[in-house]
Write an enzyme that holds these catalytic residues in place. Structure first.
Site, PDB file in Angstrom:
ATOM      1  N   HIS A  98      68.635  48.550  47.242  1.00  0.00           N
ATOM      2  CA  HIS A  98      68.721  47.984  46.096  1.00  0.00           C
ATOM      3  C   HIS A  98      70.093  47.115  46.416  1.00  0.00           C
ATOM      4  CE1 HIS A  98      67.662  48.050  41.772  1.00  0.00           C
ATOM      5  NE2 HIS A  98      67.838  46.947  42.260  1.00  0.00           N
ATOM      6  N   ASP A 121      66.431  51.949  36.723  1.00  0.00           N
ATOM      7  CA  ASP A 121      66.904  52.572  37.815  1.00  0.00           C
ATOM      8  C   ASP A 121      67.204  53.998  37.301  1.00  0.00           C
ATOM      9  OD1 ASP A 121      68.451  53.640  40.304  1.00  0.00           O
ATOM     10  OD2 ASP A 121      68.742  51.391  40.716  1.00  0.00           O
ATOM     11  N   HIS A 123      69.820  55.039  38.582  1.00  0.00           N
ATOM     12  CA  HIS A 123      71.362  54.881  39.129  1.00  0.00           C
ATOM     13  C   HIS A 123      71.800  53.424  38.234  1.00  0.00           C
ATOM     14  CE1 HIS A 123      69.189  56.992  42.067  1.00  0.00           C
ATOM     15  NE2 HIS A 123      70.311  58.042  42.057  1.00  0.00           N
ATOM     16  N   ASP A 125      74.049  51.686  39.752  1.00  0.00           N
ATOM     17  CA  ASP A 125      74.474  50.774  40.860  1.00  0.00           C
ATOM     18  C   ASP A 125      75.602  49.961  40.705  1.00  0.00           C
ATOM     19  OD1 ASP A 125      72.325  52.052  41.996  1.00  0.00           O
ATOM     20  OD2 ASP A 125      71.010  50.488  42.292  1.00  0.00           O
ATOM     21  N   HIS A 138      74.264  50.134  48.366  1.00  0.00           N
ATOM     22  CA  HIS A 138      73.164  50.034  47.236  1.00  0.00           C
ATOM     23  C   HIS A 138      73.473  50.455  46.088  1.00  0.00           C
ATOM     24  CE1 HIS A 138      70.914  54.256  47.489  1.00  0.00           C
ATOM     25  NE2 HIS A 138      72.255  54.436  47.563  1.00  0.00           N
ATOM     26  N   ASP A 225      64.045  49.424  40.657  1.00  0.00           N
ATOM     27  CA  ASP A 225      64.242  50.445  41.643  1.00  0.00           C
ATOM     28  C   ASP A 225      63.401  51.770  41.539  1.00  0.00           C
ATOM     29  OD1 ASP A 225      65.273  52.812  43.002  1.00  0.00           O
ATOM     30  OD2 ASP A 225      67.210  52.349  42.945  1.00  0.00           O
ATOM     31  N   ASP A 227      63.089  54.366  42.081  1.00  0.00           N
ATOM     32  CA  ASP A 227      63.392  55.736  41.720  1.00  0.00           C
ATOM     33  C   ASP A 227      63.919  56.033  40.409  1.00  0.00           C
ATOM     34  OD1 ASP A 227      66.328  54.994  41.295  1.00  0.00           O
ATOM     35  OD2 ASP A 227      66.916  55.340  43.276  1.00  0.00           O
ATOM     36  N   GLU A 270      63.543  50.199  47.001  1.00  0.00           N
ATOM     37  CA  GLU A 270      63.806  51.458  47.594  1.00  0.00           C
ATOM     38  C   GLU A 270      62.592  52.452  47.678  1.00  0.00           C
ATOM     39  OE1 GLU A 270      66.949  52.838  47.883  1.00  0.00           O
ATOM     40  OE2 GLU A 270      68.366  51.468  47.121  1.00  0.00           O
TER      41      GLU A 270
HETATM   42  C1  DIR Z   1      75.624  56.825  43.792  1.00  0.00           C
HETATM   43  C2  DIR Z   1      73.942  56.853  44.060  1.00  0.00           C
HETATM   44  N1  DIR Z   1      75.815  56.575  42.596  1.00  0.00           N
HETATM   45  C3  DIR Z   1      76.193  56.350  45.164  1.00  0.00           C
HETATM   46  N2  DIR Z   1      73.445  55.726  44.062  1.00  0.00           N
HETATM   47  C4  DIR Z   1      72.201  55.435  44.419  1.00  0.00           C
HETATM   48  O1  DIR Z   1      75.925  56.336  46.084  1.00  0.00           O
HETATM   49  O2  DIR Z   1      76.778  55.138  44.399  1.00  0.00           O
HETATM   50  N3  DIR Z   1      71.561  54.256  43.921  1.00  0.00           N
HETATM   51  N4  DIR Z   1      71.281  56.171  44.760  1.00  0.00           N
HETATM   52  O3  DIR Z   1      70.272  53.824  44.108  1.00  0.00           O
HETATM   53 MN    MN Z   2      68.872  51.157  42.628  1.00  0.00          MN
HETATM   54 MN    MN Z   3      68.323  54.534  42.080  1.00  0.00          MN
HETATM   55 MN    MN Z   4      68.797  54.718  45.552  1.00  0.00          MN
END
Ligand code: DIR
Ligand code: MN
Ligand code: MN
Ligand code: MN
Length: 301
Positions: A98, A121, A123, A125, A138, A225, A227, A270
């Site tokens: 992402h 998402d 998350h 991000d 990401h 995303d 996920d 993703e």
């Molecule tokens: C977490 C995970 N907040 C990071 N982020 C993800 O690594 O900054 N984003 N998995 O898709």
């Molecule tokens: Mn993402």
């Molecule tokens: Mn995500």
């Molecule tokens: Mn991710």
């Protein structure tokens, strides 16, 4: 109207191998034919080739991992997506991780500075160089697009064109403490899974669009995303989080965006075909394809 499929086999914004194979699987599953069957003209000139920057010549900047590689890939994606948008085509970017959305959204905003971003998402991000604990970019693209955090010379090309009131999240359930603070301090609208449970996805979509697009007249960039979906629906992704969107909730979001008639760019990110068993991979790729098709006009009736 013409769709330009932009395959981005890129994994440098996070540490799990295989997410770079996502776009290849999505195309091989027949995505392009399905879009053509929906009545679109589709251009796809192969998956994108990126400049290679070795890890040895790309040491961390602060905590950021592969910072020059991610920057150079995203800058070239911004150029490709921006060119498609300028030519009146609707770019569909297939990731890849992402971090690529730093490029796709920069490309969209270069032609449509008033576009709103709908970010689906688990998350947010939205970590900055200061708040990230993983160093994975990401988890950071939104902060660059908003111009938050300390300025990094290698990312000077990213114009902070996204305004916080033009951004809305749906599906969140795994935020870092620093991300919570950033959302609060910048008054960014977010519908977590709690709000999806409370109001249902129908009202959440109405409220999300009322927030970023009150007169239903602004161009929409949808960044999805995979996920965001529950791991039982989309298991093959790098950072699955339980308690996600159902199959129908994910598709409903895409169907509503199509109904607005305002979609100008779409990301599907993703999908990692190297994670989980073959049946889970097949299922995740199929869901990814059908989300894209729903956003581009596939209906149930
Ligand atoms: C977490 C995970 N907040 C990071 N982020 C993800 O690594 O900054 N984003 N998995 O898709
Ligand atoms: Mn993402
Ligand atoms: Mn995500
Ligand atoms: Mn991710």
């Amino acid at each position: 109207k013409t769709i330009a499929v932009v395959g981005c086999p890129f994994s440098g914004g996070q540490s799990k191998l295989g997410v770079d194979k996502g776009p290849i699987h999505l195309v091989e599953a027949g995505l392009i034919t399905r879009l053509e069957e929906l009545g679109w003209k589709v251009i796809f000139d192969g998956h994108h080739q990126f400049e290679e920057i070795s890890t040895a010549s790309d040491p961390p900047i602060g905590k950021l991992k592969n910072p020059r590689l991610v920057s150079s890939v995203c800058e070239s994606v911004a150029d490709v997506v921006g060119t498609h948008v300028r030519n009146g085509q609707l770019p569909v970017t297939l990731g890849g991780d992402h971090s690529l959305a730093m490029g796709t959204i920069s490309g969209t905003l270069s032609s449509y500075p008033d576009a709103c971003v709908i970010w689906i998402d688990a998350h947010a991000d939205i970590n900055t160089a200061e708040t990230t604990s993983s160093g994975n970019i990401h988890g950071m693209p939104v902060s660059f697009l908003l111009g938050l955090g300390e300025k990094i010379p290698e990312y000077a090309w990213v114009k902070p064109l996204l305004r916080p009131e033009r951004l809305v999240y749906i599906g969140l359930r795994d935020l870092d403490a620093g991300e919570r603070r950033i959302l609060r301090e910048n008054n960014i609208k977010a519908f977590s899974m709690h709000e999806v449970d409370k109001y249902g996805i129908g009202r959440v979509m109405d409220m999300a669009l009322d927030h970023v697009n009150p007169n239903r007249d602004l161009p929409i960039h949808l960044s999805f995303d995979v996920d965001a979906l529950d791991p039982s629906v989309a298991p093959s992704t790098g950072t699955p989080v339980r308690g996600g969107l159902t199959f129908r909730e994910g598709h409903y979001i895409c169907e509503v965006i199509h109904e607005t008639g305002l979609l100008v760019a779409l990301d599907l990110m993703e999908v990692n075909p190297s994670l989980a068993d073959p049946e889970s991979v097949r299922q995740t790729v199929a869901v990814g394809c059908s989300l894209v098709c729903s956003a581009l006009g596939e209906t149930l009736l």
